[in-house]
Design a protein around this motif. Structure first.
Motif, PDB file in Angstrom:
ATOM      1  N   ASP A   1     -31.090  15.857 -44.990  1.00  9.31           N
ATOM      2  CA  ASP A   1     -29.993  15.799 -44.555  1.00  9.31           C
ATOM      3  C   ASP A   1     -29.017  16.332 -45.490  1.00  9.31           C
ATOM      4  OD1 ASP A   1     -31.135  14.773 -42.236  1.00  9.31           O
ATOM      5  OD2 ASP A   1     -30.389  12.751 -42.637  1.00  9.31           O
ATOM      6  N   LEU A   2     -27.843  16.776 -44.955  1.00  4.07           N
ATOM      7  CA  LEU A   2     -26.677  17.349 -45.876  1.00  4.07           C
ATOM      8  C   LEU A   2     -25.704  16.112 -45.630  1.00  4.07           C
ATOM      9  CD1 LEU A   2     -25.460  19.393 -47.553  1.00  4.07           C
ATOM     10  CD2 LEU A   2     -24.148  20.353 -45.461  1.00  4.07           C
ATOM     11  N   VAL A   3     -25.331  15.524 -46.896  1.00  2.17           N
ATOM     12  CA  VAL A   3     -24.554  14.460 -46.978  1.00  2.17           C
ATOM     13  C   VAL A   3     -23.264  14.715 -47.587  1.00  2.17           C
ATOM     14  CG1 VAL A   3     -26.410  13.003 -46.761  1.00  2.17           C
ATOM     15  CG2 VAL A   3     -25.634  13.501 -48.982  1.00  2.17           C
ATOM     16  N   LEU A   4     -22.327  13.737 -47.501  1.00  4.59           N
ATOM     17  CA  LEU A   4     -20.897  13.936 -48.506  1.00  4.59           C
ATOM     18  C   LEU A   4     -21.038  12.927 -49.513  1.00  4.59           C
ATOM     19  CD1 LEU A   4     -17.988  14.963 -48.950  1.00  4.59           C
ATOM     20  CD2 LEU A   4     -17.356  13.189 -47.416  1.00  4.59           C
ATOM     21  N   LEU A   5     -21.132  13.320 -50.735  1.00  6.15           N
ATOM     22  CA  LEU A   5     -21.729  12.529 -51.881  1.00  6.15           C
ATOM     23  C   LEU A   5     -20.222  12.327 -52.752  1.00  6.15           C
ATOM     24  CD1 LEU A   5     -23.637  11.395 -53.896  1.00  6.15           C
ATOM     25  CD2 LEU A   5     -23.945  13.486 -54.730  1.00  6.15           C
TER      26      LEU A   5
ATOM     27  N   LEU B   1     -15.786  14.674 -54.960  1.00  7.28           N
ATOM     28  CA  LEU B   1     -16.713  14.847 -53.662  1.00  7.28           C
ATOM     29  C   LEU B   1     -17.593  16.072 -53.584  1.00  7.28           C
ATOM     30  CD1 LEU B   1     -14.227  13.459 -51.114  1.00  7.28           C
ATOM     31  CD2 LEU B   1     -15.683  12.093 -52.237  1.00  7.28           C
ATOM     32  N   HIS B   2     -18.773  15.831 -53.384  1.00 10.89           N
ATOM     33  CA  HIS B   2     -19.816  17.148 -53.088  1.00 10.89           C
ATOM     34  C   HIS B   2     -20.452  16.990 -52.072  1.00 10.89           C
ATOM     35  CE1 HIS B   2     -19.205  18.458 -57.301  1.00 10.89           C
ATOM     36  NE2 HIS B   2     -19.236  17.442 -57.648  1.00 10.89           N
ATOM     37  N   GLN B   3     -21.165  18.058 -51.603  1.00  5.14           N
ATOM     38  CA  GLN B   3     -22.137  18.215 -50.508  1.00  5.14           C
ATOM     39  C   GLN B   3     -23.323  18.380 -51.214  1.00  5.14           C
ATOM     40  OE1 GLN B   3     -21.453  21.411 -47.758  1.00  5.14           O
ATOM     41  NE2 GLN B   3     -19.318  20.625 -46.951  1.00  5.14           N
ATOM     42  N   ALA B   4     -24.316  17.419 -50.839  1.00  6.73           N
ATOM     43  CA  ALA B   4     -25.612  17.216 -51.384  1.00  6.73           C
ATOM     44  C   ALA B   4     -26.682  17.035 -50.152  1.00  6.73           C
ATOM     45  CB  ALA B   4     -25.708  16.267 -52.422  1.00  6.73           C
TER      46      ALA B   4
ATOM     47  N   VAL C   1     -19.284  11.146 -56.383  1.00  3.73           N
ATOM     48  CA  VAL C   1     -19.843  11.281 -57.710  1.00  3.73           C
ATOM     49  C   VAL C   1     -18.716  10.493 -58.494  1.00  3.73           C
ATOM     50  CG1 VAL C   1     -20.589  12.426 -59.775  1.00  3.73           C
ATOM     51  CG2 VAL C   1     -21.191  13.061 -57.244  1.00  3.73           C
ATOM     52  N   ALA C   2     -19.184   9.295 -59.209  1.00  4.90           N
ATOM     53  CA  ALA C   2     -17.834   8.953 -59.899  1.00  4.90           C
ATOM     54  C   ALA C   2     -18.456   9.144 -61.631  1.00  4.90           C
ATOM     55  CB  ALA C   2     -17.794   7.493 -59.884  1.00  4.90           C
ATOM     56  N   GLU C   3     -17.592   9.002 -62.603  1.00  3.29           N
ATOM     57  CA  GLU C   3     -17.838   9.246 -64.032  1.00  3.29           C
ATOM     58  C   GLU C   3     -18.602   7.839 -64.454  1.00  3.29           C
ATOM     59  OE1 GLU C   3     -13.912   9.458 -65.666  1.00  3.29           O
ATOM     60  OE2 GLU C   3     -13.754  11.443 -65.184  1.00  3.29           O
ATOM     61  N   SER C   4     -18.483   6.768 -63.695  1.00  2.00           N
ATOM     62  CA  SER C   4     -19.289   5.492 -63.985  1.00  2.00           C
ATOM     63  C   SER C   4     -20.863   5.706 -63.799  1.00  2.00           C
ATOM     64  CB  SER C   4     -18.653   4.325 -63.485  1.00  2.00           C
ATOM     65  OG  SER C   4     -18.562   4.489 -62.117  1.00  2.00           O
ATOM     66  N   GLY C   5     -20.955   6.663 -63.048  1.00  2.00           N
ATOM     67  CA  GLY C   5     -22.438   6.688 -62.775  1.00  2.00           C
ATOM     68  C   GLY C   5     -22.723   6.468 -61.150  1.00  2.00           C
ATOM     69  N   ASP C   6     -21.851   5.338 -60.618  1.00  2.00           N
ATOM     70  CA  ASP C   6     -21.988   4.690 -59.454  1.00  2.00           C
ATOM     71  C   ASP C   6     -21.865   5.819 -58.457  1.00  2.00           C
ATOM     72  OD1 ASP C   6     -22.875   2.430 -60.363  1.00  2.00           O
ATOM     73  OD2 ASP C   6     -20.556   1.751 -60.724  1.00  2.00           O
ATOM     74  N   HIS C   7     -22.726   6.416 -57.690  1.00  2.00           N
ATOM     75  CA  HIS C   7     -22.559   7.526 -56.713  1.00  2.00           C
ATOM     76  C   HIS C   7     -22.793   6.790 -55.318  1.00  2.00           C
ATOM     77  CE1 HIS C   7     -22.471   9.670 -60.490  1.00  2.00           C
ATOM     78  NE2 HIS C   7     -23.879   9.891 -60.748  1.00  2.00           N
ATOM     79  N   TYR C   8     -22.163   7.285 -54.393  1.00  2.00           N
ATOM     80  CA  TYR C   8     -22.275   6.807 -53.130  1.00  2.00           C
ATOM     81  C   TYR C   8     -22.390   8.053 -52.083  1.00  2.00           C
ATOM     82  CZ  TYR C   8     -21.155   2.242 -54.779  1.00  2.00           C
ATOM     83  OH  TYR C   8     -21.024   0.791 -55.413  1.00  2.00           O
ATOM     84  N   ILE C   9     -23.054   7.899 -51.124  1.00  2.00           N
ATOM     85  CA  ILE C   9     -23.105   8.743 -49.838  1.00  2.00           C
ATOM     86  C   ILE C   9     -22.237   8.265 -48.880  1.00  2.00           C
ATOM     87  CG2 ILE C   9     -24.541   9.524 -48.236  1.00  2.00           C
ATOM     88  CD1 ILE C   9     -26.967   8.988 -49.510  1.00  2.00           C
ATOM     89  N   LEU C  10     -21.051   8.984 -48.522  1.00  2.00           N
ATOM     90  CA  LEU C  10     -20.013   8.479 -47.753  1.00  2.00           C
ATOM     91  C   LEU C  10     -20.271   8.889 -46.215  1.00  2.00           C
ATOM     92  CD1 LEU C  10     -16.956   9.781 -49.885  1.00  2.00           C
ATOM     93  CD2 LEU C  10     -18.383   7.555 -49.912  1.00  2.00           C
ATOM     94  N   ALA C  11     -21.117   9.986 -46.121  1.00  2.00           N
ATOM     95  CA  ALA C  11     -21.031  10.376 -44.580  1.00  2.00           C
ATOM     96  C   ALA C  11     -22.460  11.283 -44.542  1.00  2.00           C
ATOM     97  CB  ALA C  11     -20.132  10.969 -44.039  1.00  2.00           C
ATOM     98  N   VAL C  12     -23.088  11.357 -43.416  1.00  2.00           N
ATOM     99  CA  VAL C  12     -24.189  12.313 -43.256  1.00  2.00           C
ATOM    100  C   VAL C  12     -23.535  13.500 -42.317  1.00  2.00           C
ATOM    101  CG1 VAL C  12     -26.097  12.744 -42.094  1.00  2.00           C
ATOM    102  CG2 VAL C  12     -26.066  10.517 -42.965  1.00  2.00           C
ATOM    103  N   LEU C  13     -23.539  14.712 -43.140  1.00  2.00           N
ATOM    104  CA  LEU C  13     -22.789  15.655 -42.418  1.00  2.00           C
ATOM    105  C   LEU C  13     -23.658  16.455 -41.496  1.00  2.00           C
ATOM    106  CD1 LEU C  13     -21.095  17.273 -45.532  1.00  2.00           C
ATOM    107  CD2 LEU C  13     -20.226  15.603 -43.946  1.00  2.00           C
TER     108      LEU C  13
END
Length: 208
Positions: free
Chosen positions: A53-57, A15-18, A59-71
């Motif tokens: 926007d600052l979002v909660l990202l 999980l990252h902030q992006a 990051v997966a090793e498979s390359g399927d990245h998802y935005i989980l929430a808008v912070l």
């Protein structure tokens, strides 16, 4: 605080902030440190991310990245868009209330309403429609004053009764009254005035 990207969590997720840099058709370009990653919006994240926007990202090793929430929103005064799946149901076992402080708008191609009963307390109603069709078993209308401007009115009734407690006045250019069987006019006093001609025609005419 973002987890250490060198220590992936369960299923290799980190999980990252992006920050959102660009909006694509169904994905977003995000800036993570010095990298640009492309991610899709998670099904549970209903608020649509916008640029800045600052979002909660995730990051997966498979390359399927998802935005989980808008912070944080970059511009809090902008309109917030909530994305729902194609068919969605908002369910509540109790009472559901929508209470905007300013205005409630509904923009759609078709509206369907099913309810056992409905109550509306509205100060002013303005309705503009191309056609209006109503079906009801019984209609009760209570109004202190009613004013209607109609180009043409056609009514087809099985039986009609009207009770006027005070005065009734009809002003028209021509009046034609057709009665198939019997017409009865009862009053204490009756006045018929014509500027030119009064004609009574019948097989039998009785006066008095």
């Amino acid at each position: 605080m973002s987890p250490n990207p060198s220590r992936p969590g369960l299923l290799g997720l980190v999980l990252h902030q992006a920050e959102v840099r660009r909006c694509l058709d169904d994905a977003w370009d995000l800036r993570l440190d010095e990298r640009i990653l492309t991610a899709r919006q998670a099904a549970s994240c209903l608020l649509r991310p916008e640029v800045g926007d600052l979002v909660l990202l995730s990051v997966a090793e498979s390359g399927d990245h998802y935005i989980l929430a808008v912070l944080e929103r970059a511009a809090s005064e902008e309109v917030a868009h909530f994305n729902l799946p194609q068919d969605s149901v908002l369910h509540s076992s109790g009472r559901l209330t929508l209470a905007p402080e300013q205005e409630l708008l509904c923009v759609t191609t078709r509206i369907g309403l099913q309810a056992a009963g409905a109550d509306a307390n509205i100060g002013l109603v303005e309705l503009t429609t191309r056609a209006l069709r109503t079906q009801a078993e019984r209609i009760v209308t209570l109004a202190r004053q009613m004013d209607a401007t109609i180009g043409e009115l056609v009514q087809r009734l099985t039986r009609s009764q009207r009770f006027v407690h005070q005065d009734e006045e009809c002003q028209c250019a021509n009046l034609r009254l057709l009665v198939e069987k019997t017409a009865v006019l009862q009053s204490r006093e009756t006045f018929i005035q014509a500027q030119e001609q009064v004609k009574v025609d019948g097989e039998t005419v009785q006066l008095g």
